[in-house]
Design an enzyme around this catalytic site. Structure first.
Site, PDB file in Angstrom:
ATOM      1  N   THR A 146       0.634  -0.804   0.114  1.00 45.45           N
ATOM      2  CA  THR A 146      -0.154   0.113  -0.462  1.00 45.45           C
ATOM      3  C   THR A 146       1.351   1.315  -0.268  1.00 45.45           C
ATOM      4  O   THR A 146       1.354   1.442  -0.878  1.00 45.45           O
ATOM      5  CB  THR A 146      -0.927   0.187   1.268  1.00 45.45           C
ATOM      6  N   LYS A 168       3.386  -6.367   4.526  1.00 46.79           N
ATOM      7  CA  LYS A 168       3.537  -5.654   3.833  1.00 46.79           C
ATOM      8  C   LYS A 168       3.135  -5.289   5.232  1.00 46.79           C
ATOM      9  O   LYS A 168       2.688  -5.420   6.458  1.00 46.79           O
ATOM     10  CB  LYS A 168       2.445  -5.425   2.954  1.00 46.79           C
ATOM     11  N   THR A 179       0.214  -2.864  11.657  1.00 48.59           N
ATOM     12  CA  THR A 179      -1.084  -3.143  10.179  1.00 48.59           C
ATOM     13  C   THR A 179       0.641  -3.773   9.352  1.00 48.59           C
ATOM     14  O   THR A 179       0.993  -3.027   8.632  1.00 48.59           O
ATOM     15  CB  THR A 179      -1.052  -1.607  10.071  1.00 48.59           C
ATOM     16  N   GLU A 259       6.166   4.876   7.524  1.00 45.69           N
ATOM     17  CA  GLU A 259       6.273   5.809   6.533  1.00 45.69           C
ATOM     18  C   GLU A 259       6.951   6.827   7.567  1.00 45.69           C
ATOM     19  O   GLU A 259       6.483   7.129   8.471  1.00 45.69           O
ATOM     20  CB  GLU A 259       4.357   6.093   6.774  1.00 45.69           C
ATOM     21  N   ASN A 378      -0.415  10.773   6.255  1.00 47.82           N
ATOM     22  CA  ASN A 378      -0.980  10.804   6.594  1.00 47.82           C
ATOM     23  C   ASN A 378      -2.037  11.740   5.980  1.00 47.82           C
ATOM     24  O   ASN A 378      -3.649  11.017   6.799  1.00 47.82           O
ATOM     25  CB  ASN A 378      -0.689   9.661   8.295  1.00 47.82           C
ATOM     26  N   SER A 383      -9.502  10.193   2.407  1.00 44.95           N
ATOM     27  CA  SER A 383     -10.744   8.696   3.407  1.00 44.95           C
ATOM     28  C   SER A 383     -12.196   9.003   2.525  1.00 44.95           C
ATOM     29  O   SER A 383     -13.213   8.973   2.730  1.00 44.95           O
ATOM     30  CB  SER A 383     -10.839   9.617   4.927  1.00 44.95           C
TER      31      SER A 383
END
Length: 383
Positions: A146, A168, A179, A259, A378, A383
């Site tokens: 992702t 991942k 995650t 990230e 982020n 969204s």
């Protein structure tokens, strides 16, 4: 060096159009047998995605013939339709592979709260099944990315058998699990109860010791598939050690690709009264945003380490705490120690050692710094 390295494992990945980048977004990993034993560990989040609920049911039978993984959509918080879509995914894979849907695990990653594009996903399963190959593991690993910047794979060999894996994960990395989606394969001939114990033991000291941002996912999944194709029958400790090495390799690659990170932080807590104390202290240090900012600025701010330790329930006396940063004991017995100017923080890895002087137990937690790039990535995530 991929998930299909062990005998009896095939894989593949394809593009079905759920990513704006146009990158591959559907992966398939198949256990060709002769054995199809399996075990797994899932998120501790009470809000569980539909594929997690489905795959938990599948694993009750102790057998998995294949895993379908999609990126670009988490299929979490999608109600009955989301579960029906997961069921349809398993049914389509079962039909393409000639197996029962009750032996097909499903894993998803991506944006929460949106439905999957089933009109594209289902034909993609057929395409991935048609392109399965013992050399398809790398394409499968690429397809589950992702926000990952690189795909993550690992392989280790035992005596006549091996363990392979792919993972991942780049954000929402926190214990329970982190995650992540992980598929592990082995050609060792082992029963489901052995696999279950081995994967839980491995996860506890690897993936559950990664804490990038303290956020727990709805979709975390770690699956271990055993084909028995090598005929190798290792003892538990032998197998568990190799499996742990693969998981540790993958966990380090996860934190190295977190990230926006510019620093990887290795936090070792030593001389704790219990292992639980060591883990709690390590996680608390890992989640201290002030410290993470200091590390990003290459500031060996040991006061923020002590402040974090003080919020835990661990056994310690404040005046007996010692902290080292990159080998320099900047805090001794709860006060200033060696000079902060002695700490060299120019390199990617930063090592923090917290000595509680309260016992004999220890633990290592991996984290990373907090950067403007993390905030940007982020805040821009759609969204």
């Amino acid at each position: 060096m991929t998930v299909t390295a062990p005998k009896g494992s095939t894989g593949g990945g394809c593009r079905r159009g759920s990513k704006e980048s146009g990158q591959p977004d559907l992966a398939l990993v198949v256990n060709e047998g002769p054995r199809r034993a399996a075990a797994g560990v899932f998120t501790a989040n009470r809000v569980k995605a539909a594929p997690v609920l489905w795959s938990q049911q599948v694993l009750r039978g102790g057998e998995v013939s294949a895993v379908v993984l999609n990126s670009g959509g988490a299929n979490a918080c999608t109600g009955p339709k989301g579960f029906q879509d997961t069921h349809a995914t398993a049914e389509r894979a079962a039909a393409a592979l000639g197996h029962s849907a009750a032996e097909i695990a499903v894993a998803s990653t991506g944006l929460i709260g949106t439905y999957l594009p089933m009109d594209r996903l289902l034909p993609g399963i057929d395409k991935a099944a048609a392109e399965l190959s013992p050399h398809g593991g790398e394409r499968a690993a690429i397809a589950i990315r992702t926000t990952d910047t690189v795909h993550k794979t690992a392989v280790r060999a035992g005596e006549g058998w091996s363990v392979g894996g792919m993972a991942k994960g780049a954000g929402m990395l926190a214990p329970g699990l982190a995650t992540l989606l992980v598929v592990l394969t082995t050609d060792a001939d082992l029963a489901p109860p052995v696999l279950d114990k081995a994967v839980r033991d491995a996860v506890r000291t690897t993936f559950e010791r990664v804490d990038s941002d303290g956020c727990m996912s709805t979709n975390d999944t770690v699956l271990l598939l055993a084909s028995g194709a090598s005929g190798g029958d290792p003892g538990y400790e032998e197998f568990a050690d190799v499996l742990r090495e693969v998981c540790e390799d993958l966990a380090r690659k996860l934190i190295g690709d977190a990230e926006g990170a510019s620093k990887d932080i290795r936090i070792e807590v030593i001389h704790a009264a219990t292992e639980d104390d060591a883990v709690e202290v390590g996680r608390t240090i890992a989640r201290n945003n002030l410290l993470k900012c200091a590390i990003h600025g290459e500031d060996p701010n040991w006061g923020r380490v002590l402040s974090a330790i003080g919020t835990t329930k661990a056994v310690f006396e404040p005046e007996r705490l010692n902290v080292a940063i990159n080998g320099v004991w900047v805090c001794r017995e709860g006060s200033a120690g060696d000079g902060r100017d002695l700490v060299d923080m120019r390199f990617r890895e930063v090592r923090i050692t917290a000595d509680l002087d309260a016992g004999t137990h220890s633990a290592v937690i991996w984290a990373n710094d907090l950067t403007a790039e993390y905030v940007h990535e982020n805040s821009a995530y759609s969204s």
